[in-house]
Design an enzyme around this catalytic site. Structure first.
Site, PDB file in Angstrom:
ATOM      1  N   VAL A 129      -0.871  -9.419   1.301  1.00 46.31           N
ATOM      2  CA  VAL A 129      -0.580  -8.096   0.745  1.00 46.31           C
ATOM      3  C   VAL A 129      -1.807  -7.196   0.853  1.00 46.31           C
ATOM      4  CG1 VAL A 129       0.126  -6.836  -1.345  1.00 46.31           C
ATOM      5  CG2 VAL A 129       1.137  -9.081  -0.825  1.00 46.31           C
ATOM      6  N   ASN A 131      -4.853  -5.079   1.991  1.00 44.28           N
ATOM      7  CA  ASN A 131      -5.052  -4.297   3.221  1.00 44.28           C
ATOM      8  C   ASN A 131      -6.454  -4.451   3.794  1.00 44.28           C
ATOM      9  OD1 ASN A 131      -2.489  -3.082   3.498  1.00 44.28           O
ATOM     10  ND2 ASN A 131      -2.957  -1.744   1.760  1.00 44.28           N
ATOM     11  N   ASP A 159       7.016  -0.722   2.933  1.00 43.26           N
ATOM     12  CA  ASP A 159       7.407   0.384   3.812  1.00 43.26           C
ATOM     13  C   ASP A 159       8.911   0.371   4.074  1.00 43.26           C
ATOM     14  OD1 ASP A 159       4.549   0.985   4.305  1.00 43.26           O
ATOM     15  OD2 ASP A 159       4.618  -0.932   5.357  1.00 43.26           O
ATOM     16  N   ARG A 162      10.605   1.686   1.031  1.00 35.64           N
ATOM     17  CA  ARG A 162      10.423   3.140   0.978  1.00 35.64           C
ATOM     18  C   ARG A 162      11.382   3.837   1.929  1.00 35.64           C
ATOM     19  NH1 ARG A 162       3.785   2.855   1.220  1.00 35.64           N
ATOM     20  NH2 ARG A 162       3.417   2.926  -1.044  1.00 35.64           N
ATOM     21  N   HIS A 187       0.940  -1.880   9.005  1.00 42.81           N
ATOM     22  CA  HIS A 187       1.102  -1.315   7.667  1.00 42.81           C
ATOM     23  C   HIS A 187       0.016  -0.250   7.495  1.00 42.81           C
ATOM     24  CE1 HIS A 187       1.842  -0.849   3.433  1.00 42.81           C
ATOM     25  NE2 HIS A 187       0.634  -1.280   3.117  1.00 42.81           N
TER      26      HIS A 187
END
Length: 367
Positions: A129, A131, A159, A162, A187
């Site tokens: 998860v 980044n 994403d 979303r 991502h």
């Protein structure tokens, strides 16, 4: 009663984990009859905050929560785990370039890959998860020579969710009525949210959409949603990121619906012409604890250009951390198998007699 799954979570005292841990313990990922042992990992300076998190977990009296263990090192934290949520990562600081962020996290995730290789269950499933998630997942996977690259994934489900939520709002329907949305690539702000195959209540959405709105409003808003949230509330996504992690791991474990696919960042096998060996978000279906890239989706020229843009970003990121990618694992990433190792869960020694400081919540139930 079932044997408990061991779940490792890094960055366990952070804001994403604050949403994730309680929903894990409530059974939202692995089901209402699956006991869990949570092995929570933090930096030494965050251990007191993590202890407070464990107190709250205990105060919730979750029936499925068999044990909570607190660790300030990844070797103990990853011991015998069946699932790992790698949430913790070094955030971008003032004046820090993306290359600096990659370099700082590369060291963290190379160490985590080695620890997972040496201490985790041989069939561990790993979700990154933190980044930059795609390249962090690649680094961890390349540093785990005894594990299959298919055991490492990164999260594009945030994403994906979303994209579904926004198009559902556009059509005036529930997000559950939207099927076959796809996120391609990184991502990051180069990702490509693809609606060409999507349906709403069983009907294709593309004929009902203005291509100009898709290109100039919808795609950029999905790509930059994280920044929009930071601007609005002063901090990054937390609850929605936790929801994405929950959805990702639940579908990986239980499987995806027959009439749908989801988005997951997985090691590329060359599908759709994407460079082999990078971690890239594809539309996937999951069965029996395994994931498979959906094949045969038509890709038009405009979509191809967007996919190539996000692919180039990931190739550049990979080049920036090449020194941390052991040569001996390259072949496995370029010649992928289509399945995981066995799909079975193997169990290590139980903790019923463990009185160490790490074990802060323990039950003596018969399993």
């Amino acid at each position: 009663m079932k044997r408990p799954f061991r779940i490792a979570v890094t960055g366990a005292a952070g804001s994403i984990s604050n949403s994730l841990l309680f929903r894990l313990a409530a059974g939202e990922v692995f089901g209402p009859d699956q006991p869990l042992i949570l092995q929570l990992i933090e930096r030494p300076e965050a251990m007191e905050a993590l202890r407070g998190m464990a107190m709250e977990l205990e105060d919730c009296a979750f029936p499925l929560l068999h044990n909570v263990r607190l660790h300030d090192n990844i070797q103990d934290g990853f011991s015998n785990v069946h699932f790992a949520f790698l949430v913790g990562a070094k955030p971008r600081g003032p004046g820090m370039e993306r290359a600096d962020l990659l370099s700082a996290n590369a060291e963290i995730f190379s160490a985590q890959g080695r620890a997972l290789n040496d201490y985790a269950n041989p069939d561990v499933k790993v979700l990154v998860v933190g980044n930059p998630a795609n390249t962090n997942a690649l680094i961890a996977s390349r540093n785990a020579p005894d594990l299959s690259p298919s055991q490492f994934t990164a999260m594009s489900r945030l994403d994906h969710n979303r994209a579904k939520g926004m198009i559902a709002n556009r059509f005036g329907c529930n997000a559950s009525d939207i099927r076959k949305v796809a996120i391609w690539g990184n991502h990051s702000a180069t990702q490509y949210p693809d609606l060409h195959h999507a349906t709403a209540m069983g009907e294709p959405v593309w004929p009902e959409l203005d291509p100009k709105w898709v290109d100039e409003e919808y795609i950029p808003r999905v790509q930059k949603r994280g920044a929009e949230i930071i601007a609005a509330r002063g901090q990054s996504s937390a609850a929605s990121a936790a929801q994405g992690a929950i959805d990702h791991m639940r579908d990986w474990y239980f499987g995806t619906p027959d009439d749908d696919f989801v988005s997951m960042c997985v090691v590329s096998d060359g599908s759709y012409g994407v460079t082999k060996g990078i971690v890239f978000s594809f539309p996937v279906r999951c069965r029996y604890g395994r994931h498979e890239i959906v094949q045969g989706l038509p890709i038009d020229e405009a979509a191809r250009k967007r996919i190539e843009t996000t692919e180039k970003e990931l190739i550049d990121e990979k080049a920036g951390v090449e020194h941390l990618l052991p040569a001996e694992t390259e072949a496995a990433h370029l010649n992928l198998r289509t399945t995981l190792r066995s799909g079975a869960s193997r169990y290590g020694e139980e903790d019923t007699l463990d009185d160490s400081e790490a074990s802060v919540l323990r039950t003596d139930r018969v399993l």
